[in-house]
Design a protein around this motif. Structure first.
Motif, mmCIF file in Angstrom:
data_model
loop_
_atom_site.group_PDB
_atom_site.id
_atom_site.type_symbol
_atom_site.label_atom_id
_atom_site.label_comp_id
_atom_site.label_asym_id
_atom_site.label_seq_id
_atom_site.Cartn_x
_atom_site.Cartn_y
_atom_site.Cartn_z
ATOM 1 N N ASP A 32 0.878 -1.069 0.143
ATOM 2 C CA ASP A 32 -0.021 0.037 -0.005
ATOM 3 C C ASP A 32 0.922 1.383 0.008
ATOM 4 N N GLU A 33 0.277 2.431 -0.107
ATOM 5 C CA GLU A 33 1.002 3.814 -0.365
ATOM 6 C C GLU A 33 1.798 3.999 1.132
ATOM 7 N N GLN A 34 1.409 3.774 2.181
ATOM 8 C CA GLN A 34 1.919 4.192 3.341
ATOM 9 C C GLN A 34 3.123 3.036 3.525
ATOM 10 N N ALA A 35 3.231 1.745 3.137
ATOM 11 C CA ALA A 35 4.174 0.918 3.273
ATOM 12 C C ALA A 35 5.248 1.401 2.115
ATOM 13 N N SER A 36 4.856 1.678 1.058
ATOM 14 C CA SER A 36 5.914 2.222 -0.075
ATOM 15 C C SER A 36 6.537 3.276 0.656
ATOM 16 N N GLN A 37 6.096 4.215 1.166
ATOM 17 C CA GLN A 37 6.594 5.569 1.646
ATOM 18 C C GLN A 37 7.826 5.056 2.974
ATOM 19 N N LEU A 38 7.243 4.189 3.895
ATOM 20 C CA LEU A 38 8.090 3.675 4.741
ATOM 21 C C LEU A 38 9.351 3.082 4.358
ATOM 22 N N LEU A 39 9.095 2.271 3.217
ATOM 23 C CA LEU A 39 10.275 1.281 2.667
ATOM 24 C C LEU A 39 11.166 2.429 2.147
ATOM 25 N N GLY A 40 10.571 3.466 1.460
ATOM 26 C CA GLY A 40 11.393 4.336 0.552
ATOM 27 C C GLY A 40 12.371 5.202 1.538
ATOM 28 N N ASP A 41 11.827 5.449 2.902
ATOM 29 C CA ASP A 41 12.377 5.873 4.027
ATOM 30 C C ASP A 41 13.696 4.974 4.460
ATOM 31 N N LEU A 42 13.319 3.783 4.680
ATOM 32 C CA LEU A 42 14.428 2.691 4.930
ATOM 33 C C LEU A 42 15.462 2.755 3.792
ATOM 34 N N HIS A 43 15.134 2.665 2.415
ATOM 35 C CA HIS A 43 15.830 2.604 1.466
ATOM 36 C C HIS A 43 16.899 3.728 1.494
ATOM 37 N N ARG A 44 16.367 4.974 1.553
ATOM 38 C CA ARG A 44 17.270 6.117 1.914
ATOM 39 C C ARG A 44 18.201 6.192 2.882
ATOM 40 N N GLN A 45 17.730 5.517 4.325
ATOM 41 C CA GLN A 45 18.688 5.328 5.344
ATOM 42 C C GLN A 45 19.650 4.449 5.346
ATOM 43 N N GLU A 46 19.466 3.306 4.309
ATOM 44 C CA GLU A 46 20.339 1.924 4.003
ATOM 45 C C GLU A 46 21.145 2.308 3.025
ATOM 46 N N GLN A 47 20.525 3.260 2.117
ATOM 47 C CA GLN A 47 21.603 3.931 0.925
ATOM 48 C C GLN A 47 21.882 2.442 -0.229
ATOM 49 N N ARG A 48 20.649 1.605 -0.001
ATOM 50 C CA ARG A 48 20.993 0.359 -1.159
ATOM 51 C C ARG A 48 19.768 -0.384 -0.991
ATOM 52 N N ALA A 49 19.514 -1.081 -2.093
ATOM 53 C CA ALA A 49 18.356 -1.955 -2.143
ATOM 54 C C ALA A 49 19.085 -3.557 -2.152
ATOM 55 N N GLY A 50 18.262 -4.326 -1.304
ATOM 56 C CA GLY A 50 18.760 -5.911 -1.494
ATOM 57 C C GLY A 50 18.273 -6.364 -2.723
ATOM 58 N N ALA A 51 18.654 -7.715 -3.077
ATOM 59 C CA ALA A 51 18.276 -8.503 -4.157
ATOM 60 C C ALA A 51 17.107 -8.388 -4.489
ATOM 61 N N THR A 52 16.058 -8.293 -3.633
ATOM 62 C CA THR A 52 14.676 -8.432 -4.014
ATOM 63 C C THR A 52 14.036 -6.826 -4.281
ATOM 64 N N GLY A 53 14.820 -5.974 -4.020
ATOM 65 C CA GLY A 53 14.297 -4.459 -4.288
ATOM 66 C C GLY A 53 14.012 -4.017 -2.825
ATOM 67 N N LEU A 54 13.811 -5.027 -1.829
ATOM 68 C CA LEU A 54 13.441 -4.504 -0.698
ATOM 69 C C LEU A 54 14.566 -3.935 0.270
ATOM 70 N N PRO A 55 14.506 -3.097 0.982
ATOM 71 C CA PRO A 55 15.868 -2.570 1.965
ATOM 72 C C PRO A 55 16.395 -3.754 2.639
ATOM 73 N N PRO A 56 17.852 -3.707 2.691
ATOM 74 C CA PRO A 56 18.322 -4.952 3.128
ATOM 75 C C PRO A 56 17.726 -5.335 4.564
ATOM 76 N N SER A 57 17.528 -4.444 5.436
ATOM 77 C CA SER A 57 17.053 -4.712 6.798
ATOM 78 C C SER A 57 15.729 -5.557 6.815
ATOM 79 N N VAL A 58 14.933 -5.420 5.753
ATOM 80 C CA VAL A 58 13.512 -6.054 5.548
ATOM 81 C C VAL A 58 13.849 -7.238 4.883
ATOM 82 N N GLU A 59 14.792 -7.383 4.071
ATOM 83 C CA GLU A 59 15.108 -8.740 3.403
ATOM 84 C C GLU A 59 15.733 -9.699 4.589
#
Length: 119
Positions: A32-59
């Motif tokens: 959903d839109e809120q999850a997309s925004q929150l995952l975007g925040d994590l992407h910016r904080q972690e400065q990279r995406a994991g193999a699945t496109g999710l932030p590494p901490s979520v992977e």
């Protein structure tokens, strides 16, 4: 006019919750839109995406869920279960809460509902 409660609608609290639905292989089925925004925040904080496109901490969180799921399948335990983790650093720390619904008939039918919320 009927109230929202009588129509079965219950609003989320002021701290917005994002919803992410994953397959048993951690493939994103719904975001959903809120999850997309929150995952975007994590992407910016972690400065990279994991193999699945999710932030590494979520992977990593998804990998932990997979480990628990495998252990429970080996034990023939098909009951739903929950896993909770805090990820990220303040002020962007988030609480991830996964509700896992294993499917005895097919691993492909297992669903994982993850709620994301700023901590």
């Amino acid at each position: 006019m009927a109230s929202n409660m009588s129509q079965g609608y219950v609003p989320f609290p002021a701290s917005k919750v994002g919803l992410l639905v994953l397959s048993s292989s951690s493939r994103v089925l719904h975001l959903d839109e809120q999850a997309s925004q929150l995952l975007g925040d994590l992407h910016r904080q972690e400065q990279r995406a994991g193999a699945t496109g999710l932030p590494p901490s979520v992977e990593t969180f998804c990998s932990e869920i997979q480990d628990v799921l495998s252990d429970r399948e080996e034990a023939d335990d098909w009951r739903p279960f929950e896993v909770t983790r805090s990820v990220g650093q303040s002020p962007q720390a988030m609480m991830l809460r996964a509700f896992v619904f294993p499917s005895r008939s097919s691993a492909a039918q297992t669903r994982i509902l993850v709620t994301l919320q700023k901590a």
